[in-house]
Design a protein around this motif. Structure first.
Motif, PDB file in Angstrom:
ATOM      1  N   GLN A  85       5.058  44.988  19.109  1.00  0.00           N
ATOM      2  CA  GLN A  85       3.920  44.299  18.487  1.00  0.00           C
ATOM      3  C   GLN A  85       2.609  44.815  19.069  1.00  0.00           C
ATOM      4  O   GLN A  85       1.649  45.050  18.346  1.00  0.00           O
ATOM      5  N   GLN A  86       2.569  44.994  20.377  1.00  0.00           N
ATOM      6  CA  GLN A  86       1.335  45.503  20.977  1.00  0.00           C
ATOM      7  C   GLN A  86       1.040  46.929  20.523  1.00  0.00           C
ATOM      8  O   GLN A  86      -0.127  47.287  20.333  1.00  0.00           O
ATOM      9  N   ASP A  89      -0.606  46.568  17.224  1.00  0.00           N
ATOM     10  CA  ASP A  89      -1.958  46.024  17.348  1.00  0.00           C
ATOM     11  C   ASP A  89      -2.919  47.068  17.925  1.00  0.00           C
ATOM     12  O   ASP A  89      -4.048  47.209  17.446  1.00  0.00           O
ATOM     13  N   ARG A  93      -6.123  48.482  16.111  1.00  0.00           N
ATOM     14  CA  ARG A  93      -7.421  48.303  16.771  1.00  0.00           C
ATOM     15  C   ARG A  93      -8.169  49.627  16.892  1.00  0.00           C
ATOM     16  O   ARG A  93      -9.384  49.692  16.718  1.00  0.00           O
ATOM     17  N   TYR A 109       6.083  43.554   7.136  1.00  0.00           N
ATOM     18  CA  TYR A 109       6.264  42.759   8.361  1.00  0.00           C
ATOM     19  C   TYR A 109       5.022  41.898   8.612  1.00  0.00           C
ATOM     20  O   TYR A 109       3.913  42.399   8.779  1.00  0.00           O
ATOM     21  N   ALA A 111       3.722  39.997  11.061  1.00  0.00           N
ATOM     22  CA  ALA A 111       2.827  40.044  12.231  1.00  0.00           C
ATOM     23  C   ALA A 111       2.030  41.349  12.293  1.00  0.00           C
ATOM     24  O   ALA A 111       0.973  41.402  12.933  1.00  0.00           O
ATOM     25  N   GLN A 114      -0.768  40.524   9.869  1.00  0.00           N
ATOM     26  CA  GLN A 114      -1.726  39.628  10.532  1.00  0.00           C
ATOM     27  C   GLN A 114      -2.618  40.415  11.510  1.00  0.00           C
ATOM     28  O   GLN A 114      -3.810  40.122  11.628  1.00  0.00           O
ATOM     29  N   ALA A 115      -2.036  41.411  12.176  1.00  0.00           N
ATOM     30  CA  ALA A 115      -2.866  42.258  13.051  1.00  0.00           C
ATOM     31  C   ALA A 115      -3.895  43.017  12.216  1.00  0.00           C
ATOM     32  O   ALA A 115      -5.083  43.047  12.550  1.00  0.00           O
ATOM     33  N   SER A 118      -6.669  40.862  11.176  1.00  0.00           N
ATOM     34  CA  SER A 118      -7.634  40.526  12.230  1.00  0.00           C
ATOM     35  C   SER A 118      -8.706  41.601  12.358  1.00  0.00           C
ATOM     36  O   SER A 118      -9.776  41.337  12.894  1.00  0.00           O
ATOM     37  N   TYR A 119      -8.414  42.809  11.898  1.00  0.00           N
ATOM     38  CA  TYR A 119      -9.434  43.870  11.874  1.00  0.00           C
ATOM     39  C   TYR A 119     -10.071  43.988  10.488  1.00  0.00           C
ATOM     40  O   TYR A 119     -10.705  44.976  10.165  1.00  0.00           O
ATOM     41  N   THR A 244      -6.753  45.633  27.346  1.00  0.00           N
ATOM     42  CA  THR A 244      -5.998  44.582  26.668  1.00  0.00           C
ATOM     43  C   THR A 244      -5.174  43.757  27.649  1.00  0.00           C
ATOM     44  O   THR A 244      -5.199  42.529  27.617  1.00  0.00           O
TER      45      THR A 244
END
Lengths: 375, 375
Positions: A85-86, A89, A93, A109, A111, A114-115, A118-119, A244
């Motif tokens: 997941q990281q 992200d 990012r 997927y 999540a 959702q990442a 968020s951007y 992070t």
């Protein structure tokens, strides 16, 4: 998540979770290895470590990746992350600015979406058929900044991208200047056939980022994943990773490395396949018995999920209410669609977290619920 | 980081690192507790967990925070993070838009500034004197979105924000509508006097976020930190955390919890204080002997660092070259200043990672280097 909290411990048959079966975690082996690491190398295992990860583990992952088809990659192509997941992200990012278009499978997927959300990404959803993302539909995604794909046993669809499509996708994204983000979290959970090459290994693309994880083949609670990219990209993402969370756990990285080094990985994967394969069979056979003719699905060649499409008029969220009353839980597929077009007649079933009998009984209930709704 | 890599294992006396002394890590206790956790609760300790963290640990942290002055906080005010670095990054990610102004101490914690940089923040640097951030200079920071402060034994300055200034800062940020981000990573490493109340506990501010960590008092390699905020903020940051890394390690959260629950935390902190206090004395006494009259510093009441200001004309980066030749490493203070105004005549000295004799010998070298530069 809310659904999982609500139904935890209530005697439910859960097809809803995204969790592997904890009964299959190599608890005793990990306990012995943790003890060994702390005995031999405790101070380093408890100290701060490099942002890019524990070098022997990066090196080991590079070896795994060469076997998967990434010719010539070394430790400097690998960044260890706090779960994959990281990795997703960090890639998002680094790559996405508000309004940037992400081409991706529909459904996809949650999540990761959702990442991207968020951007403030926008989406170019690419439809799938039983062979995965449809290359002929990619023209609508021209102008996208990033192509996100989960080619093996996709969460949620269970679909696998066919070999020749992998070539096309790789070539198309490279020649159109798209970054490629390939999420291969389920790679080793293959129950049929031979492994297919990663998309990211099939065409030179300076912005190809491939992500993987030890969550499904060792244990998720250790939070050790990784990404593979060009060394310059690894350096840049390593800087981002540092701000992070400084770095991924020094202890758990070492424990995962020792698990691999001592030769536990391959037999562990074989054990998982042997346990999960019959559960998939149980799920597919129960679906055939109880939903044959009134629903559609593509048998997954691996992974943890099968995705079921009901008749157009049915609403899976409403069916879930009925199903919950009978102690059977699933996730309506609606939430996995980015953007406004969200079919309401699909559902995702996890086939690894319940045993074979519970699967058969649970799918029978689901069949009843669907039949009643159709009646 | 580069400096630390270059000088690793080369027989250097390092005042450069930000690391605690690994000889003081409770290795054996953590090994026994990890074994216990994996024996008793292995499957849960290796499974995915909630984004907000392991509930018993959240609950325990809430108790710690009540003792520090946060009246009435409970588990729902606490989010467990992958080190407090992640808490800082999540707060910045939630609060900052490009161009937003961050008011902060000058100098300030580098990796926090880098996180703010990544969200394209601008800065309103607030000067410090020996009692920390100067409240009378805050007027220049009006219009800022966020006030970032590290009030105890600040990294890099070693300064502590005086009690009455804490009241002023809390009231000012609340009444001017600024979010407050308080970084209290060194809280328990106090060698003199009584703990002062957290700024975030002194005035109601819906956007006050307080961060702490087990890195300095248990071990950094477990990557367990936390933040405290209003429950709505914790929920929002928990959603962000979920897309960032799903959750912090299930195993290491449990190990840290068991360490605390079994009563190891207080004696562990006492042991650290007993070990670090004489090193601070050794550092201050050597500074007095070798740099008295030609440099200035404020004796830190705790933490890991003392910050030294040399005569205006001296350049610490150039001195570092000379110092490296004699196998003594420090960090020029320049890099800790956000924005273009970066004094070149300061340096940060870590006083906890070398023993007392090495400290005395290293500072003598530093004194020689400074005297030669002045000559």
């Amino acid at each position: 998540m809310e659904l999982i909290k609500t139904t935890a411990g209530g005697g439910y048959t859960s097809f809803a979770s995204g969790l592997p079966d904890p009964q299959l975690f190599p608890v005793d082996t990990l306990r012995a290895l943790t003890d060994e690491v702390l005995t031999r190398d405790g101070r380093a295992a408890l100290q701060y470590g490099p942002a890019e990860g524990y070098l022997p583990l990066r090196d080991y992952v590079a070896g795994l990746l060469r076997e998967r088809g990434f010719a010539g990659v070394t430790a400097e192509h690998v960044l260890i992350t706090t779960g994959s997941q990281q990795a997703l992200d960090l890639a998002a990012r680094a790559l996405l600015d508000p309004g940037d278009l992400v081409a991706l499978e529909t459904p996809s997927y949650l999540a990761a979406v959702q990442a991207f959300d968020s951007y403030e990404a926008a989406y170019a959803p690419v439809p799938m058929d039983s062979a995965g993302m449809c290359p002929q539909a990619l023209s609508s995604a021209r102008g996208a900044k990033l192509l996100y794909t989960l080619p093996n046993f996709q969460n949620p669809s269970g679909l696998t991208l066919a070999g020749e499509r992998r070539e096309k996708l790789a070539a198309w994204s490279a020649s159109n200047g798209l970054a490629l983000l390939e999420d291969d979290a389920y790679h080793d959970l293959r129950y049929d056939g031979e492994a297919l090459p990663p998309v990211a290994a099939l065409a030179p693309n300076p912005w190809a980022i491939y992500t993987g994880t030890f969550s499904k083949v060792v244990a998720p609670g250790v939070r050790v994943g990784y990404l593979c990219a060009q060394p310059e990209v690894v350096r840049r993402l390593g800087e981002l990773k540092q701000i992070t969370d400084l770095h991924t756990g020094s202890l758990t990285q070492r424990v995962v490395f020792e698990y691999c080094r001592a030769g536990h990985l391959e037999p562990g994967i074989a054990r998982l396949r042997a346990a999960y394969r019959p559960r998939r069979e149980a799920m597919l056979s129960a679906l055939e018995t109880h939903l044959g003719g009134i629903a559609e699905w593509t048998p997954p060649a691996g992974g943890m999920f099968v995705f079921v499409s009901l008749s157009e008029g049915l609403n899976a969220s409403r069916l879930l209410q009925r199903s919950l009353e009978r102690r059977v839980v699933f996730v309506p597929g609606e939430s996995f669609y980015p953007g406004p077009k969200r079919p309401k007649n699909t559902l995702r079933l996890n086939f690894v977290s319940a045993g074979e009998e519970a699967i058969a009984a649970g799918i029978r209930v689901l069949g009843d619920v669907v039949r009643e709704a159709l009646a």
